[in-house]
Write an enzyme that holds these catalytic residues in place. Structure first.
Site, PDB file in Angstrom:
ATOM      1  N   SER A 234      10.365  -4.132  -4.592  1.00 47.98           N
ATOM      2  CA  SER A 234       9.290  -4.174  -5.585  1.00 47.98           C
ATOM      3  C   SER A 234       9.094  -2.893  -6.388  1.00 47.98           C
ATOM      4  CB  SER A 234       7.960  -4.543  -4.914  1.00 47.98           C
ATOM      5  OG  SER A 234       7.569  -3.549  -3.988  1.00 47.98           O
ATOM      6  N   LYS A 279      -1.874  -3.689  -4.429  1.00 45.33           N
ATOM      7  CA  LYS A 279      -1.269  -2.549  -5.120  1.00 45.33           C
ATOM      8  C   LYS A 279      -2.166  -2.041  -6.248  1.00 45.33           C
ATOM      9  CE  LYS A 279       3.450  -3.547  -3.792  1.00 45.33           C
ATOM     10  NZ  LYS A 279       4.860  -3.727  -4.192  1.00 45.33           N
TER      11      LYS A 279
END
Length: 337
Positions: A234, A279
């Protein structure tokens, strides 16, 4: 008497604490991680400096115990996943960790390639061999191979690429035997395996092993990325931005703290990831000004739309920016004042 009752109560509480801490449930729990500057991790030889910083965002994840399981139900941004939603079939913890680290390695190499091509700098690959990612239980390979083994040859044919192995095995049928030469801890070994049906897919024949090609990326100037024990793909977009920013004279950060997430492929396309809300929270806590989120071509439930919703929910002033490609992110930064 009271002392005995007191001691029993303390012992019972201690026992419950130990049980609640060490008894693992068949779930993984995830929660907001951190947003760390990339510059200390990425070094292009002779690269340009930057006034702001690009940041890598992470999600904390571990197998749930009783306490984390209960807390996840009480916390809006802690998530629970069944083990089979995280691991692949018959994959153990060691194999899962190895696969995640290999995915990070591939992500870094792809990010480097995208950045160097964008900057018109030389880049090429050098194969290091074919490696085992994980092995399916109760399949022929399970008796001999394990995660991390290097596959050297099959029936005497040297292997340079995972596709060679896959194509060769796919041309066989149930009951056929193949001779595998492999390396483990520097020692070369040989095993003869008989192809068999997969446990839950009787029409699918194989050895029960997932493989990948490992390679080094060769660049001019040289670049090194130190990702320690961070796993998964990611961080591809953010690695590409940091590498590119060190390759070109223009400082894309312009003094801003820029976080984000998203996978990246060799064409520079940015893909979705898990844990986008967590996040966003990590980036907000780290004081980021800008957060890049995968737009998924405007999909109804895209990472970007979830990120915008989370940003509004936590009241952050951080700007959420949708990106479909690496170029989208670069062009946005180039227009910043």
């Amino acid at each position: 008497m009271n002392n005995k009752r007191y001691i029993r109560t303390i012992a019972l509480i201690a026992l419950l604490l130990v049980f609640g801490t060490f008894f693992k449930l068949p779930y993984y729990v995830t929660m907001p991680g951190t947003a760390e500057p990339l510059r200390p991790l990425v070094e292009v030889e002779g690269g340009y400096k930057e006034k702001g910083k690009f940041m890598l965002t992470t999600v904390r994840m571990g197998q749930a115990n009783l306490f984390s399981f209960v807390f996840a139900h009480m916390s809006k941004y802690n998530e629970l996943y069944r083990i089979d939603e995280v691991r692949q079939q018959d994959e153990n913890d060691e194999e899962y960790t190895y696969r995640q680290l290999k995915m990070m390695e591939n992500s870094k190499e792809t990010a480097i390639a995208v950045a160097y091509k964008k900057a018109n700098k030389p880049v090429s690959y050098r194969n290091k061999g074919v490696y085992v990612l994980y092995v399916v239980d109760n399949m022929p390979a399970a008796k001999y191979l394990k995660s991390g083994d290097q596959l050297v040859a099959i029936d005497g044919q040297r292997l340079n690429d995972a596709d060679e192995f896959i194509q060769y095995v796919s041309g066989k049928k149930k009951g056929d035997r193949v001779r595998i030469t492999y390396k483990r801890s520097g020692k070369e070994k040989t095993a003869t395996l008989t192809l068999a049906p997969f446990p839950n897919e009787k029409n699918r024949i194989g050895l029960g092993v997932s493989v990948m090609t490992d390679h080094d990326i060769v660049t001019d100037p040289p670049v090194h990325i130190e990702s320690d024990d961070i796993g998964g793909p990611s961080a591809g977009l953010m690695f590409a931005l940091e590498v590119y920013n060190q390759l070109v004279p223009e400082d894309l950060t312009k003094g801003y703290d820029i976080a984000g997430t998203g996978t990246i492929n060799i064409d520079g396309e940015v893909g979705p990831i898990g844990g986008i809300s967590q996040k966003v929270i990590a980036a907000h806590k780290a004081g980021a000004d800008i957060f890049f989120a995968p737009n998924e071509r405007g999909a109804k439930h895209s990472n970007y739309k979830e990120a915008v919703k989370t940003a509004k929910d936590i009241g952050t002033k951080m700007k959420i920016v949708p990106v479909d490609t690496f170029d989208d992110a670069v062009q946005f930064l180039q227009k910043l004042s």
